[in-house]
Design a protein around this motif. Sequence first.
Motif, short mmCIF file in Angstrom:
data_model
loop_
_atom_site.label_atom_id
_atom_site.label_comp_id
_atom_site.label_asym_id
_atom_site.label_seq_id
_atom_site.Cartn_x
_atom_site.Cartn_y
_atom_site.Cartn_z
N PRO A 151 -33.80 38.54 -4.99
CA PRO A 151 -34.38 39.87 -5.67
C PRO A 151 -35.98 39.95 -5.90
O PRO A 151 -36.33 38.59 -5.84
CB PRO A 151 -33.47 39.72 -6.97
CG PRO A 151 -33.31 38.41 -7.31
CD PRO A 151 -33.07 37.71 -5.93
N LYS A 185 -39.25 42.35 -9.78
CA LYS A 185 -38.98 43.40 -10.52
C LYS A 185 -37.45 43.64 -10.90
O LYS A 185 -37.27 44.48 -11.69
CB LYS A 185 -39.39 44.91 -9.91
CG LYS A 185 -41.01 44.88 -9.59
CD LYS A 185 -41.36 46.33 -8.89
CE LYS A 185 -42.74 46.39 -8.77
NZ LYS A 185 -43.18 47.43 -8.09
N THR A 186 -36.58 42.85 -10.22
CA THR A 186 -35.07 42.96 -10.53
C THR A 186 -34.81 41.61 -10.88
O THR A 186 -35.01 40.43 -10.35
CB THR A 186 -34.50 43.65 -9.35
OG1 THR A 186 -34.61 42.71 -8.07
CG2 THR A 186 -34.79 45.04 -9.06
N ASP A 204 -27.71 40.24 -12.13
CA ASP A 204 -26.70 40.39 -13.34
C ASP A 204 -25.39 39.64 -12.96
O ASP A 204 -24.82 40.06 -11.79
CB ASP A 204 -26.38 41.71 -13.75
CG ASP A 204 -25.48 41.83 -14.97
OD1 ASP A 204 -25.42 40.76 -15.55
OD2 ASP A 204 -25.12 42.95 -15.25
N ASP A 222 -27.35 43.66 -8.21
CA ASP A 222 -28.69 43.85 -8.27
C ASP A 222 -28.93 45.51 -7.70
O ASP A 222 -28.74 45.83 -6.88
CB ASP A 222 -29.38 43.10 -7.19
CG ASP A 222 -30.89 43.52 -7.30
OD1 ASP A 222 -31.35 44.26 -8.01
OD2 ASP A 222 -31.53 42.93 -6.09
N ASP A 223 -28.75 46.44 -9.10
CA ASP A 223 -29.06 47.87 -9.02
C ASP A 223 -27.63 48.17 -8.24
O ASP A 223 -26.50 48.39 -8.53
CB ASP A 223 -30.32 47.89 -8.46
CG ASP A 223 -30.60 49.71 -8.45
OD1 ASP A 223 -30.14 50.18 -9.29
OD2 ASP A 223 -31.42 50.06 -7.73
N ALA A 224 -27.85 48.82 -6.94
CA ALA A 224 -26.90 49.50 -6.12
C ALA A 224 -26.12 48.45 -5.31
O ALA A 224 -24.99 48.89 -4.70
CB ALA A 224 -27.55 50.66 -5.60
N SER A 277 -22.44 52.27 -10.44
CA SER A 277 -23.78 52.28 -9.80
C SER A 277 -23.99 51.66 -8.65
O SER A 277 -24.91 52.06 -7.84
CB SER A 277 -25.07 51.77 -10.73
OG SER A 277 -24.63 50.52 -10.92
N VAL A 278 -22.74 50.93 -8.14
CA VAL A 278 -22.86 50.19 -7.07
C VAL A 278 -22.38 50.70 -5.71
O VAL A 278 -21.56 51.73 -5.79
CB VAL A 278 -21.80 48.76 -7.24
CG1 VAL A 278 -21.48 48.18 -5.98
CG2 VAL A 278 -22.58 47.74 -8.04
#
Length: 269
Positions: free
Chosen positions: A4, A7-8, A11, A24-26, A59-60
């Motif tokens: 990543p 900025k990310t 998780d 990682d976000d989406a 969100s994935v």
Amino acid sequence: MTAPSDKTLLDTLLDRDGVRLTVDDAVATVTLTNPAKRNAQSPALWRVLTEAGRLLPGSVRIVVLRGEGKSFSAGLDRQAFTPEGFEGEPSFLDLARGSDEALDAEISAYQSAFTWWRRNDIVSIAAVQGHAIGAGFQLALACDLRVCAEDAQFAMREPSLGLVPDLGGTQPLVSLVGYARALEICATGRFVRAAEAERTGLANLVVPAGELDGAVHDLAAAILAAPRDAVVETKALLRGAAGRTYDEQRAAERSAQGRRLRDLAGVGE
């Protein structure tokens, strides 16, 4: 996937029994984490894979499946075929001696690890290097798309062991390569190497091993560039196409397009 950016932060939602789930976000990544055993599979691993599907945040949009080390997954751990089996698990021999209902229920539970990858709300991508054998082959087939390193080798060895592929792999294999080739691959247990996999439609893309993560990242980015609802509707149309008549498919297209047009126009908000 590549590391990543600054900025990310990844998780980590799950990390046990040879499976790690990070988000990682989406983009979620499911990693098989037992390279010493070439990511061999077990009932415990299958339970965690099933749990990973349940834990995905809303969100994935993309789920990447990969294996650490030189092999994607060499298939079922041979310990399953010993009288002892796995500690705390019924051995396959014990299952065979049980009732038809109990055996069916246990295999159904195993299959749950292989079924959620084709959900309409996500696009799943298998990043395959080295061996993908038996259950490993079927896990790659569970995904929507497959990006392969040039050293990738698929094999369906279950018939060679007196068994059948029972983890959801037969339907996608036939749909990808056709009945005759699927039968030949399964009945002989031979290796399908990367070049043949790409030629027959089993692999979407084949790249040098050092470029595998980058190719998967680029594919995920290209999919994410399209609006989510449009991809979800399109995936549902394509997945259902084989089970519909031509007129039924046209009706499904009209219905889906109507929903998209109303959404874009803000009708009903």
